[in-house]
Write an enzyme that holds these catalytic residues in place. Structure first.
Site, mmCIF file in Angstrom:
data_model
loop_
_atom_site.group_PDB
_atom_site.id
_atom_site.type_symbol
_atom_site.label_atom_id
_atom_site.label_comp_id
_atom_site.label_asym_id
_atom_site.label_seq_id
_atom_site.Cartn_x
_atom_site.Cartn_y
_atom_site.Cartn_z
ATOM 1 N N CYS A 77 -29.141 -26.991 1.035
ATOM 2 C CA CYS A 77 -30.442 -26.368 1.274
ATOM 3 C C CYS A 77 -30.613 -26.041 2.762
ATOM 4 C CB CYS A 77 -31.571 -27.252 0.728
ATOM 5 S SG CYS A 77 -33.151 -26.369 0.578
ATOM 6 N N HIS A 179 -30.386 -28.016 -4.571
ATOM 7 C CA HIS A 179 -30.162 -29.451 -4.367
ATOM 8 C C HIS A 179 -29.310 -30.002 -5.508
ATOM 9 C CE1 HIS A 179 -32.907 -30.261 -0.991
ATOM 10 N NE2 HIS A 179 -33.580 -29.219 -1.474
ATOM 11 N N GLU A 181 -28.099 -32.897 -5.842
ATOM 12 C CA GLU A 181 -28.493 -34.278 -6.148
ATOM 13 C C GLU A 181 -29.710 -34.333 -7.063
ATOM 14 O OE1 GLU A 181 -31.078 -33.223 -2.632
ATOM 15 O OE2 GLU A 181 -29.089 -32.686 -3.386
#
Length: 197
Positions: A77, A179, A181
């Site tokens: 990001c 993202h 994650e």
């Protein structure tokens, strides 16, 4: 494997560490240049503003270190956007200049609400180790108001009224606008692919 997560002071470091741990790897959150240089893989996560992140990186003398890296580094990001040359954010911020592009405010090109937040598709037309075992047009989780236009380093695109670079690569520098994650199984697979390249 030594995995360094750069501590920019404004990132979701714990989420990245947890995602890496679930894949069976350990990582170190650090701002120590010697640790970063010795790592096999480096991750530059980002939540916040380019100006704040650049001040932190400069204060910790990490800009030169980043430019010296020869091992794979993944910018997430804001981390990817920091790899560009310039940000339009806050009347303009000079970033580290790996990708010779600037990142631009989405509102200039899009009529949709900002930030661009939520699940969206990435479209890749390249066979690449980063996309191993990931379906084409897979959805990932985005939160951003700035973007890097399509360019020669673009590996995958996403459309939010306009098309922008959602995955980029130049040599050992990789960037993802989303993202991983926070992107479920597909995000875990992408992180796994990066760590095992």
């Amino acid at each position: 494997m030594n995995i360094a997560i750069l501590n920019t002071g404004c990132a979701n470091l714990t989420s990245i560490q947890v995602a890496i741990k679930k894949l069976g790897y350990t990582s170190t959150v650090t701002s120590d240049s010697s640790v970063v240089l010795k790592s096999k893989k480096v991750i530059l996560p980002g939540v916040g503003t380019a100006s704040t992140a650049m001040k932190k990186l400069n204060k910790k003398n990490l800009i030169t270190t980043l430019k010296q890296l020869t091992q794979p580094i993944l910018g997430i990001c804001l981390g990817m956007q920091i790899f560009s040359q310039f940000s339009e954010e806050c009347q303009g911020v000079k970033t580290i200049g790996i990708f010779k592009n600037c990142f631009t405010y989405l509102l200039k090109s899009s009529n949709l609400p900002l930030p661009h937040m939520g699940w969206n598709h990435i479209v890749f037309n390249h066979v690449h180790p980063l996309f191993k075992n990931i379906e084409k047009k897979q959805r990932f989780y985005f939160v951003h108001s700035y973007f890097i236009p399509l360019n020669k380093y673009t590996l995958a695109t996403t459309t939010y009224d306009i098309s922008f670079s959602s995955v980029m690569q130049k040599n050992n520098f990789f960037g993802v606008q989303f993202h991983p994650e926070k992107s479920g199984d597909a995000g875990s697979q992408l992180l796994k692919n990066f760590l095992e390249m």
